[in-house]
Design a protein around this motif. Structure first.
Motif, mmCIF file in Angstrom:
data_model
loop_
_atom_site.group_PDB
_atom_site.id
_atom_site.type_symbol
_atom_site.label_atom_id
_atom_site.label_comp_id
_atom_site.label_asym_id
_atom_site.label_seq_id
_atom_site.Cartn_x
_atom_site.Cartn_y
_atom_site.Cartn_z
ATOM 1 N N MET A 1 -5.330 1.844 -3.514
ATOM 2 C CA MET A 1 -4.498 0.660 -3.720
ATOM 3 C C MET A 1 -5.004 -0.155 -4.911
ATOM 4 O O MET A 1 -6.210 -0.186 -5.182
ATOM 5 C CB MET A 1 -4.512 -0.230 -2.471
ATOM 6 C CG MET A 1 -3.780 0.359 -1.276
ATOM 7 S SD MET A 1 -1.999 0.300 -1.450
ATOM 8 C CE MET A 1 -1.485 1.019 0.121
ATOM 9 N N SER A 2 -4.100 -0.797 -5.605
ATOM 10 C CA SER A 2 -4.482 -1.692 -6.681
ATOM 11 C C SER A 2 -4.948 -3.003 -6.100
ATOM 12 O O SER A 2 -4.880 -3.234 -4.888
ATOM 13 C CB SER A 2 -3.283 -1.932 -7.617
ATOM 14 O OG SER A 2 -2.283 -2.656 -6.928
ATOM 15 N N ALA A 3 -5.438 -3.881 -6.976
ATOM 16 C CA ALA A 3 -5.944 -5.175 -6.516
ATOM 17 C C ALA A 3 -4.842 -5.972 -5.837
ATOM 18 O O ALA A 3 -5.100 -6.781 -4.958
ATOM 19 C CB ALA A 3 -6.515 -5.941 -7.707
ATOM 20 N N GLU A 4 -3.585 -5.729 -6.239
ATOM 21 C CA GLU A 4 -2.463 -6.475 -5.660
ATOM 22 C C GLU A 4 -1.924 -5.813 -4.396
ATOM 23 O O GLU A 4 -0.970 -6.295 -3.799
ATOM 24 C CB GLU A 4 -1.321 -6.593 -6.680
ATOM 25 C CG GLU A 4 -1.659 -7.436 -7.909
ATOM 26 C CD GLU A 4 -2.542 -6.687 -8.901
ATOM 27 O OE1 GLU A 4 -2.591 -5.436 -8.830
ATOM 28 O OE2 GLU A 4 -3.190 -7.349 -9.722
ATOM 29 N N ALA A 67 -1.935 21.179 -2.981
ATOM 30 C CA ALA A 67 -2.260 20.725 -1.631
ATOM 31 C C ALA A 67 -3.545 19.890 -1.646
ATOM 32 O O ALA A 67 -3.648 18.860 -0.955
ATOM 33 C CB ALA A 67 -2.413 21.928 -0.698
ATOM 34 N N THR A 68 -4.517 20.306 -2.448
ATOM 35 C CA THR A 68 -5.751 19.536 -2.589
ATOM 36 C C THR A 68 -5.483 18.169 -3.205
ATOM 37 O O THR A 68 -6.028 17.146 -2.759
ATOM 38 C CB THR A 68 -6.760 20.306 -3.479
ATOM 39 O OG1 THR A 68 -7.101 21.531 -2.827
ATOM 40 C CG2 THR A 68 -8.018 19.482 -3.723
ATOM 41 N N ILE A 69 -4.638 18.144 -4.232
ATOM 42 C CA ILE A 69 -4.292 16.868 -4.869
ATOM 43 C C ILE A 69 -3.665 15.922 -3.855
ATOM 44 O O ILE A 69 -4.026 14.734 -3.772
ATOM 45 C CB ILE A 69 -3.339 17.093 -6.056
ATOM 46 C CG1 ILE A 69 -4.054 17.841 -7.185
ATOM 47 C CG2 ILE A 69 -2.792 15.759 -6.574
ATOM 48 C CD1 ILE A 69 -3.126 18.321 -8.275
ATOM 49 N N MET A 70 -2.750 16.414 -3.053
ATOM 50 C CA MET A 70 -2.084 15.561 -2.074
ATOM 51 C C MET A 70 -3.053 15.086 -0.992
ATOM 52 O O MET A 70 -2.949 13.945 -0.515
ATOM 53 C CB MET A 70 -0.904 16.306 -1.456
ATOM 54 C CG MET A 70 0.272 16.485 -2.402
ATOM 55 S SD MET A 70 0.923 14.911 -3.026
ATOM 56 C CE MET A 70 1.553 14.184 -1.512
ATOM 57 N N SER A 71 -4.004 15.926 -0.635
ATOM 58 C CA SER A 71 -4.982 15.494 0.372
ATOM 59 C C SER A 71 -5.890 14.399 -0.181
ATOM 60 O O SER A 71 -6.369 13.538 0.565
ATOM 61 C CB SER A 71 -5.820 16.692 0.836
ATOM 62 O OG SER A 71 -6.695 17.141 -0.182
ATOM 63 N N ARG A 72 -6.109 14.404 -1.493
ATOM 64 C CA ARG A 72 -6.953 13.389 -2.124
ATOM 65 C C ARG A 72 -6.205 12.103 -2.415
ATOM 66 O O ARG A 72 -6.733 11.002 -2.230
ATOM 67 C CB ARG A 72 -7.524 13.931 -3.432
ATOM 68 C CG ARG A 72 -8.575 15.004 -3.301
ATOM 69 C CD ARG A 72 -9.144 15.329 -4.683
ATOM 70 N NE ARG A 72 -10.148 16.377 -4.650
ATOM 71 C CZ ARG A 72 -10.825 16.794 -5.712
ATOM 72 N NH1 ARG A 72 -10.605 16.230 -6.901
ATOM 73 N NH2 ARG A 72 -11.711 17.750 -5.606
ATOM 74 N N THR A 73 -5.005 12.223 -2.946
ATOM 75 C CA THR A 73 -4.291 11.060 -3.478
ATOM 76 C C THR A 73 -3.125 10.608 -2.618
ATOM 77 O O THR A 73 -2.735 9.441 -2.669
ATOM 78 C CB THR A 73 -3.766 11.347 -4.891
ATOM 79 O OG1 THR A 73 -2.714 12.332 -4.812
ATOM 80 C CG2 THR A 73 -4.873 11.867 -5.802
ATOM 81 N N GLY A 74 -2.524 11.529 -1.872
ATOM 82 C CA GLY A 74 -1.386 11.188 -1.024
ATOM 83 C C GLY A 74 -0.071 11.039 -1.757
ATOM 84 O O GLY A 74 0.965 10.794 -1.129
ATOM 85 N N LEU A 118 7.164 19.157 -6.490
ATOM 86 C CA LEU A 118 8.476 18.552 -6.276
ATOM 87 C C LEU A 118 8.604 17.744 -4.986
ATOM 88 O O LEU A 118 9.184 16.639 -5.008
ATOM 89 C CB LEU A 118 9.562 19.631 -6.346
ATOM 90 C CG LEU A 118 10.988 19.147 -6.566
ATOM 91 C CD1 LEU A 118 11.088 18.184 -7.736
ATOM 92 C CD2 LEU A 118 11.910 20.349 -6.781
ATOM 93 N N PRO A 119 8.092 18.208 -3.852
ATOM 94 C CA PRO A 119 8.194 17.356 -2.654
ATOM 95 C C PRO A 119 7.548 15.985 -2.850
ATOM 96 O O PRO A 119 8.102 14.963 -2.422
ATOM 97 C CB PRO A 119 7.478 18.172 -1.582
ATOM 98 C CG PRO A 119 7.616 19.593 -2.037
ATOM 99 C CD PRO A 119 7.507 19.523 -3.536
ATOM 100 N N ALA A 120 6.386 15.961 -3.510
ATOM 101 C CA ALA A 120 5.713 14.681 -3.753
ATOM 102 C C ALA A 120 6.495 13.831 -4.745
ATOM 103 O O ALA A 120 6.587 12.604 -4.596
ATOM 104 C CB ALA A 120 4.300 14.927 -4.281
#
Length: 252
Positions: A1-4, A67-74, A118-120
């Protein structure tokens, strides 16, 4: 999350260890994106957790990496299909194996990464950016395998634009002119000479800056450099004249 409290946007960049890829990583990072760079393991800088080793011509590897990227960043907000290779020479200088390799990286690699992301991208109503070239809309002498692959990738993503618009996913195709410190070659030139160019070249940072601006402005197509813009218009208004001019300059 950002500061805001807003989620930090995520940009995934292929070919991230190359000249343009490195500048894309810097530009998007400075713009507030969490960046994930993909490239071959042998090309990656050591000690950088922002990079993941991924051969984009290996579909199973691509799927596992995303799949790894999505597990890290969502999330994924931007995918930049930047990875590419060229092959300089006449048509008969390269066999089918070289044509296949250039197509695998420039075209099928972009297909595999886009399908995996594409799903993300649908979830974030994000944008896919694909690096084409002047060679993606005009016949450029002395690199037929590259021209064929870039025409293919341009045609595909132009066709995908209206299809993905229904899901809120934008599509940007980028056409740089010749870039300083250009692409890796799929095969060395038989005569050992350097690649030929015509007109002023653009830098990797020129391209990266144009890509970030296009994402911010939801641009469908970007022509990077004066020669790219001139070629786009001359190719359409006077195609025979374009071919004569390009042939004369590139054969000097």
């Amino acid at each position: 999350m950002s500061a805001e409290g807003a989620p930090v946007p995520v940009a995934v960049i292929t070919g991230a260890a190359g000249g343009i890829g490195t500048r894309l990583m810097r530009r998007f990072g400075a713009a507030g994106y969490e960046v994930v760079g993909l490239d071959l393991g042998t090309a990656l800088p050591e000690g950088e957790d922002r990079y993941l080793a991924c051969d984009i011509t290996d579909q199973a590897r691509v799927e596992a990496t995303f799949a790894t990227i999505m597990s890290r960043t969502g999330r994924i907000d931007v995918l930049v299909n930047n990875a590419g290779i060229s092959a300089i020479g006449a048509f008969e200088d390269h066999g089918v194996d070289i044509h296949r390799r250039v197509l695998e990286v420039n075209y099928l690699g972009a297909v595999a990464c886009t399908q995996a992301a594409l799903p993300a991208l649908r979830a974030t109503r994000g944008r896919v950016v694909t690096m084409s070239s002047v060679a993606g809309f005009a016949p450029v002498l002395g690199r037929p395998a590259y021209v064929g692959a870039k025409h293919a990738v341009t045609g595909l993503f132009d066709a995908l634009r209206p299809e993905l618009a229904a899901d809120g996913v934008g599509v940007t195709v980028v056409h740089p002119t010749f870039v300083t410190h250009g692409l890796r070659e799929a095969a060395a030139r038989a005569d050992g000479t350097e690649r030929s160019t015509t007109g002023a070249q653009v830098t990797p940072d020129d391209v990266a800056r144009a890509v970030l601006r296009a994402v911010r402005r939801d641009r469908d197509r970007v022509l990077v450099g004066r020669i790219a813009r001139l070629s786009w218009h001359v190719r359409r208004l006077a195609p025979a004249g374009y071919v004569r001019l390009m042939t004369r300059r590139l054969r000097k």
